[in-house]
Motif scaffolding. Structure first.
Motif, short mmCIF file in Angstrom:
data_model
loop_
_atom_site.label_atom_id
_atom_site.label_comp_id
_atom_site.label_asym_id
_atom_site.label_seq_id
_atom_site.Cartn_x
_atom_site.Cartn_y
_atom_site.Cartn_z
N VAL A 1 0.93 -1.25 -0.01
CA VAL A 1 0.15 -0.13 0.07
C VAL A 1 0.76 1.27 0.04
O VAL A 1 0.55 2.03 -0.71
N VAL A 2 2.02 1.33 0.77
CA VAL A 2 2.96 2.46 0.82
C VAL A 2 3.41 2.58 -0.49
O VAL A 2 3.54 3.88 -1.00
N ILE A 3 3.78 1.61 -1.37
CA ILE A 3 4.55 1.80 -2.57
C ILE A 3 3.65 1.99 -3.58
O ILE A 3 3.85 3.04 -4.51
N PHE A 4 2.38 1.77 -3.65
CA PHE A 4 1.06 1.98 -4.43
C PHE A 4 0.95 3.45 -4.14
O PHE A 4 0.58 4.22 -5.33
N THR A 5 0.92 3.83 -3.06
CA THR A 5 0.51 5.14 -2.83
C THR A 5 1.56 6.27 -3.33
O THR A 5 1.21 7.42 -3.97
N LEU A 6 2.74 5.85 -3.01
CA LEU A 6 3.73 6.48 -3.57
C LEU A 6 3.91 6.65 -5.01
O LEU A 6 4.02 7.67 -5.67
N THR A 7 3.53 5.79 -5.73
CA THR A 7 3.53 5.36 -7.10
C THR A 7 2.56 6.41 -7.53
O THR A 7 2.86 7.10 -8.39
N PHE A 8 1.32 6.37 -6.94
CA PHE A 8 0.08 7.31 -7.55
C PHE A 8 0.50 8.64 -7.21
O PHE A 8 0.39 9.49 -8.32
N VAL A 9 1.01 9.05 -6.21
CA VAL A 9 1.29 10.49 -5.73
C VAL A 9 2.12 10.94 -6.61
O VAL A 9 2.18 12.20 -7.01
N LEU A 10 3.41 10.22 -6.91
CA LEU A 10 4.70 10.80 -7.36
C LEU A 10 4.25 10.73 -9.02
O LEU A 10 4.80 11.34 -9.83
N GLY A 11 3.82 9.57 -9.41
CA GLY A 11 3.78 8.94 -10.76
C GLY A 11 2.58 9.95 -11.57
O GLY A 11 2.98 10.01 -12.78
N LEU A 12 1.47 10.12 -11.01
CA LEU A 12 0.45 10.85 -11.86
C LEU A 12 1.07 12.21 -12.23
O LEU A 12 0.94 12.46 -13.50
N PRO A 13 1.24 13.19 -11.18
CA PRO A 13 1.81 14.37 -11.67
C PRO A 13 3.06 14.60 -12.59
O PRO A 13 3.01 15.17 -13.72
N SER A 14 4.00 13.65 -12.35
CA SER A 14 5.40 13.59 -13.14
C SER A 14 5.12 13.07 -14.58
O SER A 14 5.67 13.63 -15.47
N ASN A 15 4.05 12.21 -14.81
CA ASN A 15 4.00 11.48 -16.19
C ASN A 15 3.07 12.61 -16.93
O ASN A 15 3.38 12.60 -18.03
N LEU A 16 1.96 13.20 -16.39
CA LEU A 16 1.14 14.16 -16.86
C LEU A 16 2.04 15.42 -17.29
O LEU A 16 2.13 15.75 -18.54
N LEU A 17 3.03 15.76 -16.61
CA LEU A 17 3.86 16.71 -16.93
C LEU A 17 4.73 16.58 -18.19
O LEU A 17 4.85 17.51 -18.95
N VAL A 18 5.37 15.33 -18.04
CA VAL A 18 6.17 14.95 -19.17
C VAL A 18 5.34 14.89 -20.45
O VAL A 18 5.78 15.29 -21.46
N VAL A 19 4.29 14.12 -20.40
CA VAL A 19 3.46 14.01 -21.69
C VAL A 19 3.06 15.47 -22.40
O VAL A 19 3.23 15.86 -23.40
N ALA A 20 2.62 16.48 -21.14
CA ALA A 20 2.38 17.82 -21.69
C ALA A 20 3.43 18.43 -22.31
O ALA A 20 3.26 19.26 -23.12
N THR A 21 4.54 18.42 -21.58
CA THR A 21 5.94 18.79 -22.00
C THR A 21 6.27 18.60 -23.47
O THR A 21 6.61 19.32 -24.44
N PHE A 22 6.17 17.22 -23.72
CA PHE A 22 6.67 16.74 -24.89
C PHE A 22 5.76 16.95 -25.90
O PHE A 22 6.07 17.08 -27.28
N PHE A 23 4.38 16.82 -25.68
CA PHE A 23 3.39 17.31 -26.49
C PHE A 23 3.37 18.80 -27.35
O PHE A 23 3.53 19.12 -28.18
#
Length: 316
Positions: free
Chosen positions: A18-40
């Motif tokens: 649960v700790v790793i899943f939460t960390l993955t969600f909290v850090l992964g969602l904004p960072s991946n959205l940011l990279v996708v938006a930047t590269f688009f």
């Protein structure tokens, strides 16, 4: 006593998950959205290079995985409570996105190697159309492999949902002997074709890039950046995806669904937020774009603050 020890071990693994899943969600969602938006934005302004196309697809695969994380957290804290038909759908996105990320990281390494080793020849084929064709091929390859495994594992008719010894419903945990006879060799084939072979290709490409760059006339700062990017990507490749795929090899040798496979799968989750962070902090073009985005956000916040202050003065 043994039963209590197993329960404690299962509970600790659940909390860790649960700790790793939460960390993955909290850090992964904004960072991946940011990279996708930047590269688009970069593709719209300067055109879509192969690296841009591969990075966007890799981050999209991470986002597909993130969307199903709440389901995984719910199952870990309780048991599988959703309709059984959703279990194979969930596993399709979970395992499909893992191997998609591996293949796109490999495609990025091949593109970087070709651009350094054969710059003139590579430039003739370096366009968005060819890159999109490569992405379509890689998505098809992953889809066929994962779908085949899910179809074979579902031959028992239980749609992957079964009860453990504690009478807890689980998804993709317990298999019959007939399922294992098909499953274990297929998992080995997937690990060889979609991890160990890509790992060899990625290692060759990045070490070749580093050797070529060290002997080049580039500035020392740019040489260091290329080396850091290469080593960071290889480290993520091995640490995040290695344990899970090694579990397939061990499972084939022992002919069983080994118990620590679930632990090894947790490291694959970390790629979801580590990969975009490497892209953000170690790639200069994205950093330039991110800096522009941050400056734009700061200006808008400053304007909102000024407008709010003006409104309060008028009201006063």
């Amino acid at each position: 006593m043994a039963s209590n020890g197993n329960n404690e071990h299962h509970r600790f693994l659940g909390y860790l998950s649960v700790v790793i899943f939460t960390l993955t969600f909290v850090l992964g969602l904004p960072s991946n959205l940011l990279v996708v938006a930047t590269f688009f934005k970069k593709a719209r302004n300067k055109g879509a290079t192969p690296n841009v196309v591969y990075v966007i697809n890799s981050c999209l695969a991470n986002l597909f995985f993130i969307l199903w994380l709440p389901v995984k957290v719910t199952e870990t804290l309780n048991n599988w409570m959703l309709p059984p038909v959703l279990c194979p759908v969930y596993n399709f996105f979970q395992f499909g996105t893992i191997y998609a990320s591996i293949l796109f990281l490999t495609a990025i390494s091949v593109g970087r190697y070709l651009s350094i080793a054969f710059p003139i020849t590579y430039k003739l084929y370096k366009n968005a159309k060819n890159s999109c064709l490569v992405c379509a091929f890689l998505w098809t390859l992953v889809t066929l492999h994962v779908a085949l495994v899910l179809i074979i594992e579902g031959n028992g008719g239980q749609l992957f949902v079964s009860s453990s010894l504690n009478n807890i419903s689980t998804c993709y945990e317990n298999f019959t002997e007939a399922q294992l006879n098909f499953l274990v060799p297929l998992r080995l084939e997937m690990s060889v074709a979609m991890f160990f072979l890509p790992l060899l290709i990625t290692t060759f490409c990045y070490f070749s890039c580093m050797a070529l760059v060290v002997r080049s006339c580039l500035q020392e700062r740019r040489k260091r950046r290329v080396i850091v990017v290469a080593l960071s990507t290889l480290l993520i490749f091995v640490v995040c995806f290695g344990p899970y795929n090694v579990s397939h090899v061990v499972g084939y040798i022992q002919h069983e669904n080994i118990w620590w496979r679930r632990v090894a799968l947790l490291t694959s989750n970390c790629n979801v937020f580590l990969e975009p962070m490497v892209i953000i902090f170690l790639s200069s073009p994205p950093m330039h774009s991110l800096n522009l985005c941050w400056q734009t956000v700061k200006r808008k916040l400053s304007n909102l603050k000024c407008n709010a202050s003006a409104c309060r003065r008028r009201q006063g």
